[in-house]
Design an enzyme around this catalytic site. Structure first.
Site, PDB file in Angstrom:
ATOM      1  N   CYS A 137      -6.377 -11.599   6.913  1.00 25.46           N
ATOM      2  CA  CYS A 137      -4.986 -11.217   7.192  1.00 25.46           C
ATOM      3  C   CYS A 137      -3.997 -12.286   6.752  1.00 25.46           C
ATOM      4  O   CYS A 137      -2.795 -12.060   6.738  1.00 25.46           O
ATOM      5  CB  CYS A 137      -4.799 -10.953   8.687  1.00 25.46           C
ATOM      6  SG  CYS A 137      -4.820 -12.472   9.694  1.00 25.46           S
TER       7      CYS A 137
ATOM      8  N   CYS B 193       0.821  -1.219   0.000  1.00 24.26           N
ATOM      9  CA  CYS B 193       0.000   0.000   0.000  1.00 24.26           C
ATOM     10  C   CYS B 193       0.848   1.260   0.000  1.00 24.26           C
ATOM     11  O   CYS B 193       0.349   2.349  -0.298  1.00 24.26           O
ATOM     12  CB  CYS B 193      -0.954   0.002   1.198  1.00 24.26           C
ATOM     13  SG  CYS B 193      -0.119   0.144   2.790  1.00 24.26           S
TER      14      CYS B 193
ATOM     15  N   CYS C 251     -11.165 -15.741   9.796  1.00 30.11           N
ATOM     16  CA  CYS C 251     -11.806 -15.052   8.660  1.00 30.11           C
ATOM     17  C   CYS C 251     -10.898 -15.095   7.441  1.00 30.11           C
ATOM     18  O   CYS C 251     -11.360 -15.020   6.315  1.00 30.11           O
ATOM     19  CB  CYS C 251     -12.190 -13.624   9.028  1.00 30.11           C
ATOM     20  SG  CYS C 251     -10.885 -12.396   8.786  1.00 30.11           S
TER      21      CYS C 251
ATOM     22  N   LEU D 237      21.059  14.626   2.263  1.00 27.26           N
ATOM     23  CA  LEU D 237      21.808  13.938   3.315  1.00 27.26           C
ATOM     24  C   LEU D 237      22.424  12.685   2.692  1.00 27.26           C
ATOM     25  O   LEU D 237      21.714  11.825   2.177  1.00 27.26           O
ATOM     26  CB  LEU D 237      20.860  13.564   4.464  1.00 27.26           C
ATOM     27  CG  LEU D 237      21.428  12.667   5.562  1.00 27.26           C
ATOM     28  CD1 LEU D 237      22.607  13.338   6.263  1.00 27.26           C
ATOM     29  CD2 LEU D 237      20.344  12.340   6.595  1.00 27.26           C
TER      30      LEU D 237
ATOM     31  N   GLU E  38      -3.686 -17.041  27.898  1.00 24.77           N
ATOM     32  CA  GLU E  38      -4.535 -16.437  26.848  1.00 24.77           C
ATOM     33  C   GLU E  38      -5.958 -16.891  27.125  1.00 24.77           C
ATOM     34  O   GLU E  38      -6.202 -18.062  27.363  1.00 24.77           O
ATOM     35  CB  GLU E  38      -4.066 -16.967  25.489  1.00 24.77           C
ATOM     36  CG  GLU E  38      -4.904 -16.509  24.324  1.00 24.77           C
ATOM     37  CD  GLU E  38      -4.539 -17.248  23.043  1.00 24.77           C
ATOM     38  OE1 GLU E  38      -5.375 -17.241  22.131  1.00 24.77           O
ATOM     39  OE2 GLU E  38      -3.466 -17.850  22.961  1.00 24.77           O
TER      40      GLU E  38
ATOM     41  N   GLY F 161      11.845   4.889   0.819  1.00 32.14           N
ATOM     42  CA  GLY F 161      10.866   3.834   1.115  1.00 32.14           C
ATOM     43  C   GLY F 161       9.424   4.308   1.124  1.00 32.14           C
ATOM     44  O   GLY F 161       8.495   3.509   1.223  1.00 32.14           O
ATOM     45  N   ASN F 162       9.227   5.640   1.071  1.00 37.63           N
ATOM     46  CA  ASN F 162       7.890   6.247   1.043  1.00 37.63           C
ATOM     47  C   ASN F 162       7.098   6.001   2.328  1.00 37.63           C
ATOM     48  O   ASN F 162       5.884   6.071   2.340  1.00 37.63           O
ATOM     49  CB  ASN F 162       7.089   5.741  -0.169  1.00 37.63           C
ATOM     50  CG  ASN F 162       5.941   6.681  -0.530  1.00 37.63           C
ATOM     51  OD1 ASN F 162       6.088   7.902  -0.471  1.00 37.63           O
ATOM     52  ND2 ASN F 162       4.794   6.124  -0.869  1.00 37.63           N
TER      53      ASN F 162
ATOM     54  N   ASP G  63      11.905   7.366  17.215  1.00 39.92           N
ATOM     55  CA  ASP G  63      12.593   6.561  18.226  1.00 39.92           C
ATOM     56  C   ASP G  63      14.114   6.671  18.145  1.00 39.92           C
ATOM     57  O   ASP G  63      14.813   6.403  19.123  1.00 39.92           O
ATOM     58  CB  ASP G  63      12.203   5.076  18.072  1.00 39.92           C
ATOM     59  CG  ASP G  63      10.882   4.766  18.750  1.00 39.92           C
ATOM     60  OD1 ASP G  63      10.478   5.529  19.634  1.00 39.92           O
ATOM     61  OD2 ASP G  63      10.244   3.753  18.396  1.00 39.92           O
TER      62      ASP G  63
END
Length: 1253
Positions: free
Chosen positions: A117, A74, A114, A411, A1185, A267-268, A367
């Site tokens: 993913c 995406c 489902c 840079l 869990e 890398g956008n 970070d």
């Protein structure tokens, strides 16, 4: 300059050549729409969910190596793919050729539900295996860090992936020197259960072996191109944008000189989200391609120089190698950077994002920049005018013009110096979760002592997340130079830094007091870290840390906990060919894993198809003064824009008792309310036009957002619901103690991976309309569309193959969107597709109801609760939706596992100016039962007893009666409780937790055990009816269809199991195509944990009807096949098709009397959870869990841990913790000297950034 405008790359081994490329085209829509490779899914559009993961492979002619890495399709502009090979899920295996071992194992290990993913998961693991055929568990979890799943809970996905690991099954963390596999359950003695259970759900030995020699080869043509061809600058252009890909540093500088405002994209991952989510537009893009100087790695005498074009993943590998080879005193900076590189975003983003892009973007919550800023790092810049070097300091990070890059500069590389002896560097961050989440606050800290005297020579501290840019506390650091490294210095440092790094009460992002606390909590951690190292280096001169303080430096315990799971075995009397009870793989599992499973938006384009997008309200409560459509209508590709005026008398529909409007007329009542619908030839054109619709609003009063505000304004939906049992007022007179309390629960986003999607196709004759939609309730879609088009229902057919997750969120709002889409399709006689983007979906649709629960409990000193008076308030939003039903179910289930002899509970659905909240997994039960459990926890504290003792003393005792006077047998509840106590070794674990808490001041553990009684039923017989249709064909094969929707729970697989058992035939003989109002009419909603129950009974009924007809034939030819029996039946004119029907369970509820039999049966359970919290940051880690509601055992275990911290600090008052328990709430509840030190803002003295709902 030689320019080429032809784009060449490979997809799944096939060459792709594009001659006229639009630079705005991303790889994801190109794969899905142009190449029809729909296995790669759209999940979020921002690189955050991993559903669109593909593998990118590139050949480096200098190193002669091929690099494979995962990437988010995406965010990848196709112009950046020249010379690359793209591999999608379709390219690694399919059911038509052969499936890949990754695909097989994720399916057979039950790693799909489902399935939406799953292709992304498969590609993340596949890419890992291409680089590491025998990965470690760390590499595995790291590879999946950028992939979200909403159904499975990840355990079966990890189980599937573990089968590729060198050491399958072990957590690889020998605590106390003992392997987890030798310790029983979580390191405690095992609970014996005999032969009724099995530890396995799949046979690992039967899996296809992984053979790296059988993978797709890298296209030789791309190797030859990279080696031989003279590199040419590539230029791609459209009417709106130009894309330049220079291949030499000289050309890059020329482009930057010519287009100084153009961003340089690698890398956008920074520019891409800004363009998509913030509407930023760049007419020119410069994207350097394989320029050697940008990928330099230079080991100099004073440090490391890294090229700005290196990806963050490459930087991580380089630094990991460096710290192995150099002495520790030289690698302090590199260790700190590695710590954050491990959790920064997910693997896909780390492999796309460049070091230079990360630095230049200067995100406030970066970070890496706070660490680089304290490390004396410098930036090597270059332009046509020459080279220069600037420091990476606070001035650069705050974009001061004299410390920044000039527009024409780029840079080239970054110098990161080695650390020196007596120099220490640390990094800290706290986020909502430990990986793939933006930091709330992060920090880099460096101190240099010069020599071993413990006197500060240099000190640098910087923070991210606490301002518009990374902030360096340089004044405070300057004042601390020359001081000794001791507690007096720490105290002064905290006060100085709080004064310098100040946050306004209204600061963006909120969480102001938490951020202030983290600022000094991190400083304290740094102080302890350095003190500990100094002690090791010079034990004589530096005091030891107090034993209880050492825990502040330890990580939360191992993230790889071995799970010991047991599954029920099949009874010995069951026929071996009967599949019921066997761990049958989801029948679409392999198709999920290969990308062949078709979801709504995977359906091919229909001829002359249009796309519909919505314009939504930007105000929460306002009058619409005017709507100007003129500019939007004049844009290319726009066909129509529909408002409420166009829909006129069909602009609403009544579901329960209140009609809801589709498009707003004169007023809007929430942000995200649908105002008008734009219809265009393509999605891109529709979205652009929607932004040009101009709406003028006039704000109205009152603006009601919270439950408290709705109570204040008496704003609620009618009627109030009430349940009463016994005599509450009399009971309060005889109890030993009375307490009053309340708890607030926040809402929750459904976040189904597949957003709201539909395709409406007019059939062209008899006004027939086909609606292909992702919904839980086809009958409702049929009804609302038929009503909107003024057609009888028999002209509208709704079809659902499968749904990519729903959880209650694909019912009423889906119907409204479908009605408007169908109206557009009918008006223009063309197919119309509507697929919401993730942001639109979250804005337009509601979620789980936030709840406020108030309780007054009367109890005896031994913990028996004799009187309970409760009030439930739910935040319903702007329209009724299913909120009243949610309140009713909450009241009926609020007792959870307990018998309260005198009870009164009232409930209100509050009307607010929010998008309407709706059904959500559990349907009111999780909120209602949490209120009850919270009350029990508080009663236990008052009585000086453990919550578990109060739970057992109030629990239902076998044959009993609920508050609505339905009889119950709670034998299984008590059995679950006892077994959970034994299996979790609760008593031993409790002792161990108390011992840990006594020995550790800054880390605490908590333990909680919670029972569950979940009533199953829908409150009325009509809501529980179901139908099915079963056909037997003359070759003996069977087609079954029913009214249930497949949304991940495997209902179609279960129905085939039912047919297999009833007709005594193999499952392979039975097929199920999907759900349609054409085959099964008037089907009820799929929800409430009853879909398999109800439809299974209908399927069973149909099968028994068929068997009864065929019995004489089968008895005459018992050894015949189904083909024989079907042919004989046909020859004898016996019907081989049957409708099955189930009337619904006997069910009723009289709210006037407060009694009834609303439920058919009750399911029981219990869960024990242990957690560990970091009292300085609020970070936490849990063991175990559990299911939806039983997850609150984690909530109460955290409550237990926080209570332990507070008691040790002398805080003995009542503790109220609201849900969800975020790191912020945990940290601020663990009050200490740091929370007391921070400045607090007086309520009313500032406007808060956010309002907690």
């Amino acid at each position: 300059m030689d320019r080429a405008s032809e784009l060449l790359f490979y997809v799944n081994g096939r060459k792709v050549i594009e001659k006229n490329v639009d630079p705005e085209t991303m790889l994801l829509p190109y794969l899905r729409k142009k190449l029809r490779l729909t296995g790669t899914k759209y999940g979020c559009g921002g690189g955050g969910c991993g559903a669109c993961t593909v593998m990118i492979s590139r050949y480096n002619p200098i190193t002669k190596r091929i690099r494979h890495h995962p990437a988010n399709a995406c965010l990848i502009p196709i112009c950046s793919l020249y010379g690359a090979a793209v591999t999608t899920v379709e390219g690694i295996g399919s059911t038509h050729t052969r499936i890949h071992p990754v695909q097989e194992r994720i399916a057979k290990c039950h790693g799909t539900q489902c399935g939406f993913c799953t292709p992304g998961m498969v590609m993340s693991i596949y890419t890992l295996l291409r680089n590491h055929p025998e990965p470690t568990l760390d590499q595995l979890t790291d590879a999946l860090g950028g992939n979200l799943c909403r159904c499975t809970g990840y355990r079966p996905i990890i189980d599937a992936c573990k089968t590729f690991c060198k050491t399958s099954g072990c957590c690889q963390s020998k605590e106390n020197g003992v392997c987890c596999l030798d310790q029983g359950i979580n390191g405690l003695p095992e609970f014996e259960e005999g032969s009724k259970t099995s530890p396995k759900l799949f046979a690992e030995e039967e899996f296809l072996p992984l053979d790296p020699t059988q993978e797709l080869i890298f296209p030789p043509e791309l190797m030859i191109m990279a080696e031989k061809q003279s590199q040419r600058t590539r230029v791609f252009g459209s009417e709106r944008m130009m894309w330049f890909s220079p291949v030499t540093l000289k050309e890059l500088l020329e482009f930057k000189f010519k287009y100084p405002q153009a961003p340089v994209i690698m890398g956008n991952t920074s520019v891409g989200p800004e363009v998509k989510f913030k509407g930023v537009f760049h007419p020119v893009i410069i994207s350097p391609d394989r320029i050697e100087e940008l990928s330099v790695v230079n080991h100099a005498y004073n440090g490391l120089t890294l090229g700005a074009g290196l990806s963050l993943a490459q930087v991580k590998d380089i630094l990991a190698d460096v710290v192995q080879k150099l002495p520790e005193e030289k690698t302090q900076m590199y260790h700190a950077l590695l710590k954050h590189l491990g959790t920064l975003a997910g693997s896909q983003i780390r492999n796309m994002a460049s070091l230079g892009g990360h630095i230049i973007s200067r995100h406030p919550d970066s970070d890496l920049n706070p660490i680089l800023a304290v490390g004396n790092c410098t930036l090597n810049l270059l332009s046509k005018e020459g080279k220069r070097q600037i420091p990476l300091n606070e001035q650069f990070l705050s974009k001061c013009p004299n410390a920044d890059l000039k527009p024409q500069e780029i840079l080239v590389s970054v110098n990161i110096p080695y650390s020196r002896k007596w120099e220490f560097v640390s990094a800290f961050r706290q986020a909502q979760r430990q990986e793939n989440a933006l930091a709330i606050v992060n920090s880099g800290m460096r101190v240099f002592f010069g020599e071993g005297d413990g006197i500060i020579r240099e000190l640098c501290i910087s923070y991210g997340g606490v301002g518009p840019a990374t902030i360096c506390a340089k004044n405070s650091c300057q004042k601390l130079i020359g001081r000794h490294w001791n507690e007096q210095m720490l105290d002064i440092a905290c006060r100085l830094i709080l004064n310098e790094v100040s946050l306004l009460g209204s600061a963006p992002g909120g969480k102001v007091e938490f951020k202030r606390t983290l600022i000094i909590s991190f400083l304290f951690k740094f102080y302890l870290e350095v003190s500990q190292i100094l002690k090791k280096m010079d034990p004589v001169h530096y005091p030891s840390l107090a034993d209880k303080y050492e825990s502040a430096l330890e990580d939360l315990h191992s993230k790889h906990h071995c799970s010991t799971l047991k599954y029920q075995n099949i009874g010995p009397k069951q026929h071996p060919e009967d599949p019921i009870g066997h761990p049958i793989m989801h029948l679409s599992g392999v198709k999920h894993a290969t990308g062949e499973a078709i979801y709504c938006d995977d359906m091919p384009l229909v001829d002359q198809e249009l796309f519909l997008t919505f314009v939504t309200s930007s105000r929460a409560h306002a009058k619409i003064v005017s709507i100007d459509l003129s500019e939007a209508l004049s844009m290319p590709g726009v066909v129509d824009i529909m408002t409420a005026e166009h829909l006129s008398d069909v602009n609403s529909f009544c579901f329960f008792t209140e009609a809801e409007k589709f498009l707003a007329t004169d007023k809007v009542f929430c942000v995200g309310q649908l105002v008008c619908a734009v219809l265009a030839d393509s999605e891109v054109q529709a979205k652009r036009a929607a932004k040009r619709v101009k709406i003028v609003y006039q704000d109205l009063e009152p603006l009601i957002l919270t439950i408290e505000e709705s109570i204040q304004h008496n704003s609620s939906f009618k009627p109030e619901r009430k349940l009463e049992y016994g005599n509450v007022d009399e009971a309060f007179k005889v109890v030993d103690q009375i307490l009053e309390g309340e708890i607030h629960m926040g809402g929750q986003e459904h976040f189904y991976m597949e957003t709201q999607s539909m395709l409406v196709v007019p059939k062209g004759e008899d006004q027939e309309m086909d609606v292909y939609v992702s919904t839980q309730f086809p009958k409702y879609i049929q009804d609302i569309v038929a009503s909107t088009l003024k057609l009888p229902a028999n002209k509208v057919m709704c079809h659902v193959r499968r749904v990519g997750g729903a959880f209650g969120g694909k019912v009423l709002k889906t119907g409204i969107i479908a009605a408007v889409t169908a109206f557009a399709a009918n008006k223009h006689g063309r197919a119309v597709r509507c697929v919401l983007e993730r942001g639109e979906d979250m804005l337009i649709t509601g979620g789980r109801h936030p709840y406020l629960g108030k309780y007054k409990a009367g109890f005896m000193n031994d913990g028996r609760i004799l009187a309970l008076d409760m009030e439930h308030y739910s935040n319903a939003g702007a329209s009724l939706d299913e909120s009243l039903f949610v309140i009713e179910m909450g009241l009926l289930k609020m007792d959870n596992a307990y018998k309260f002899p005198n009870l009164r509970c009232r409930g209100w659905a509050c009307r607010t100016n929010l998008p309407s909240n709706t059904a959500f997994r559990g349907f009111g039960f999780p909120q209602a039962a949490l209120i009850t459990e919270s009350c029990i926890t508080e009663v236990a504290a008052k009585c000086g007893l453990s919550p578990e003792k109060v739970r057992i003393i109030n629990m239902y005792k076998e044959i009993d009666q609920t508050p609505y006077k339905q009889e119950i047998n709670a034998k299984n509840l008590i059995q679950c409780w006892r077994e959970c106590m034994a299996m979790s070794s609760y008593s031993l674990r409790k002792v161990a937790v108390e011992k840990f808490n006594a020995e550790n001041y800054w880390k605490k553990k908590g333990l909680a055990m919670v029972p569950l009684k979940f009533p199953v039923g829908l409150g009325s017989r009509a809501a529980g009816q179901a139908a099915a249709l079963v056909h037997i064909y003359l070759d003996g094969s069977v087609l079954v269809t029913h009214g249930g929707i497949e949304m991940g729970q495997g209902v179609h697989t279960k129905m085939i199991q039912v047919v297999s058992r009833e007709l005594r035939m193999p499952m392979s003989n039975v097929h199920l195509r999907g759900t349609s109002t054409e085959t099964v009419p008037n089907a009820n909603i799929s929800g409430g944990s009853v879909v398999a129950d109800l439809n299974g009974l209908a399927v069973k009924d149909a099968c028994q009807t068929l068997l009864k007809r065929l019995e004489p034939i089968i008895s005459k030819n018992p050894k015949g096949t189904w083909k024989d029996w079907a042919q004989t039946a046909f020859d004898e004119s016996i019907n081989l098709s049957a409708v099955g029907y189930f009337r619904g369970y006997e069910s009723d509820m009289n709210w006037e009397k407060g009694e009834g039999q609303p439920f058919e049966y009750f399911v029981y359970g219990a869960a024990c959870s242990e957690v560990e919290i970091d009292c300085l940051t609020g970070d936490h880690k849990g063991l175990g869990e559990s299911g939806v509601f039983l997850g609150c055992s984690v909530f109460f275990a955290i409550h237990d841990a926080v209570s332990a911290a507070r008691q040790e600090r002398g805080l003995h008052g009542p503790l109220t913790l609201n849900s969800p328990l975020t790191p912020e709430k945990i940290r601020m509840a663990c009050e200490d000297k740091f929370t007391k030190m921070i400045p607090r803002d007086e309520p009313g003295s500032y406007v808060p950034w956010n309002v907690p709902i």
